[in-house]
Scaffold this active site. Sequence first.
Site, mmCIF file in Angstrom:
data_model
loop_
_atom_site.group_PDB
_atom_site.id
_atom_site.type_symbol
_atom_site.label_atom_id
_atom_site.label_comp_id
_atom_site.label_asym_id
_atom_site.label_seq_id
_atom_site.Cartn_x
_atom_site.Cartn_y
_atom_site.Cartn_z
ATOM 1 N N PRO A 23 0.833 -1.206 0.000
ATOM 2 C CA PRO A 23 0.000 0.000 0.000
ATOM 3 C C PRO A 23 0.867 1.255 0.000
ATOM 4 O O PRO A 23 1.779 1.391 0.810
ATOM 5 C CB PRO A 23 -0.808 -0.123 1.300
ATOM 6 C CG PRO A 23 -0.032 -1.064 2.150
ATOM 7 C CD PRO A 23 0.675 -1.995 1.226
ATOM 8 N N ALA A 58 -3.633 3.410 2.017
ATOM 9 C CA ALA A 58 -4.427 3.556 3.239
ATOM 10 C C ALA A 58 -5.784 4.160 2.888
ATOM 11 O O ALA A 58 -5.869 5.269 2.359
ATOM 12 C CB ALA A 58 -3.693 4.449 4.240
ATOM 13 N N GLN A 100 -6.516 -1.749 2.113
ATOM 14 C CA GLN A 100 -5.934 -1.479 3.423
ATOM 15 C C GLN A 100 -6.847 -0.494 4.150
ATOM 16 O O GLN A 100 -6.948 0.674 3.773
ATOM 17 C CB GLN A 100 -4.525 -0.900 3.320
ATOM 18 C CG GLN A 100 -3.875 -0.764 4.699
ATOM 19 C CD GLN A 100 -2.552 -0.014 4.673
ATOM 20 O OE1 GLN A 100 -2.517 1.153 4.325
ATOM 21 N NE2 GLN A 100 -1.487 -0.685 5.070
ATOM 22 N N TYR A 183 0.066 5.541 12.884
ATOM 23 C CA TYR A 183 -1.341 5.877 12.729
ATOM 24 C C TYR A 183 -2.134 5.289 13.904
ATOM 25 O O TYR A 183 -1.560 4.689 14.804
ATOM 26 C CB TYR A 183 -1.844 5.427 11.360
ATOM 27 C CG TYR A 183 -1.095 6.131 10.238
ATOM 28 C CD1 TYR A 183 -1.057 7.522 10.174
ATOM 29 C CD2 TYR A 183 -0.376 5.426 9.287
ATOM 30 C CE1 TYR A 183 -0.352 8.187 9.180
ATOM 31 C CE2 TYR A 183 0.332 6.068 8.282
ATOM 32 C CZ TYR A 183 0.341 7.456 8.242
ATOM 33 O OH TYR A 183 1.055 8.104 7.263
ATOM 34 N N ARG A 231 -1.088 -5.001 8.860
ATOM 35 C CA ARG A 231 0.242 -4.395 8.772
ATOM 36 C C ARG A 231 0.592 -3.806 10.129
ATOM 37 O O ARG A 231 -0.191 -3.038 10.700
ATOM 38 C CB ARG A 231 0.292 -3.316 7.689
ATOM 39 C CG ARG A 231 1.581 -2.492 7.722
ATOM 40 C CD ARG A 231 1.836 -1.729 6.441
ATOM 41 N NE ARG A 231 2.498 -2.599 5.460
ATOM 42 C CZ ARG A 231 3.176 -2.150 4.398
ATOM 43 N NH1 ARG A 231 3.288 -0.856 4.171
ATOM 44 N NH2 ARG A 231 3.746 -3.003 3.569
ATOM 45 N N LEU A 302 12.698 -2.097 0.767
ATOM 46 C CA LEU A 302 13.868 -2.120 -0.110
ATOM 47 C C LEU A 302 14.185 -3.526 -0.614
ATOM 48 O O LEU A 302 15.324 -3.987 -0.611
ATOM 49 C CB LEU A 302 15.080 -1.506 0.589
ATOM 50 C CG LEU A 302 14.972 -0.001 0.897
ATOM 51 C CD1 LEU A 302 16.283 0.525 1.458
ATOM 52 C CD2 LEU A 302 14.573 0.790 -0.346
ATOM 53 N N GLY A 324 7.119 -1.865 -2.865
ATOM 54 C CA GLY A 324 6.577 -0.513 -2.910
ATOM 55 C C GLY A 324 7.240 0.291 -4.002
ATOM 56 O O GLY A 324 6.798 0.304 -5.155
ATOM 57 N N ARG A 325 8.342 0.952 -3.653
ATOM 58 C CA ARG A 325 9.015 1.834 -4.610
ATOM 59 C C ARG A 325 9.427 1.115 -5.887
ATOM 60 O O ARG A 325 9.395 1.697 -6.975
ATOM 61 C CB ARG A 325 10.240 2.474 -3.952
ATOM 62 C CG ARG A 325 9.902 3.482 -2.864
ATOM 63 C CD ARG A 325 11.154 3.920 -2.117
ATOM 64 N NE ARG A 325 10.879 4.949 -1.131
ATOM 65 C CZ ARG A 325 10.444 4.711 0.102
ATOM 66 N NH1 ARG A 325 10.225 3.476 0.501
ATOM 67 N NH2 ARG A 325 10.221 5.718 0.939
#
Length: 355
Positions: A23, A58, A100, A183, A231, A302, A324-325
């Site tokens: 996410p 999110a 999510q 969060y 998560r 990563l 992700g990235r």
Amino acid sequence: MSALFTPLALRGVTLPNRVAMAPMCQYSAGPDGLPTDWHRVHLGSRAVGGAGLIVTEATAVVPEGRISPQDVGLWSGAHVDAWRPITAFIAGQGAVPAVQLAHAGFKAATHRPWAERRGGVPDAEGGWTPVGPGSEPFLPDYREPTALDEAGIAGVVAAFATAAGRALDAGFAAVEIHAAHGYLLHEFLSPLTNHRDDGYGGDRAARMRLTLEVARAVRAAVGESVPVLTRISATDWVEGGWTVEDSVVLAGELAAAGVDLVDASSGGASAGASIPVGPGYQVPLAARIRRDASVLTGAVGLIVEPEQAEQIVAAGEADLVLLGRELLRDPYWPRRAAAKLTAEPHWPHQYARAF
């Protein structure tokens, strides 16, 4: 045979491979948190690219649970209608659409990252008063939150459950509970941010209470066949904060509450955390939780090279890798990785002429 490209069964759903899209907030929602064509293309292209599980950014369970005014939500029938074509397209590519579910807590009502200003958004510009375990803001330029009372906490639990039911109506096949990155649920878990002295603060069991109540409510809302993931921030990376040992205990309790897989991220409760960022730096957290709590885990952080992802799954460090990235850089990473690992990449017919 590649371990990364073997199926993974989670209750009544089978992922076609062990590659998931993590996410990632896009801060590109339309009015009132509705997903837009950006989300359809952004999420859909990663499904075309071969990820087995596509997890949305999110997605707020209530309006005040958004990180920014540009965050998506799932608190009304209008959101259900807006998500349906997106989930249908994802599923049509053979991927599993997951949402999510999130509440930003005292990190809500902030400017999106590329805005000229940082910190809290004033009411006049679409902001609102956030909520949290206490009345202390996360940072001095964030808005001061209202401390949740027990009625407010009950409302949060109900909102997660209601949103989970809406998720099924919207075509999602799995749900993930966001209890990480500073969060709301993580705010209750971490001793760095939870200074309450009632039944939701104090010792670890009390600090875990809200997250476990949400997990049980979401499981009840989606039934027995739908996968539920959570998560977590497996460590705060701060002395006196939440630890991986705490996460092992939490993971066991989450499994008992009906959670099928723990997505092990880290950090977010403290702006001053010293995080040893590097390739696969969070994988040992997923491995520790998987081993000591005997639960399925997802590794994130990563993970870049196909061989790296393959090793994580093949060595039993995690059951799933979340990118992700790397998926932002290359939506077709899963299909390229499959070819590199001598698995069948299964390019769509429309793209077959390229190979």
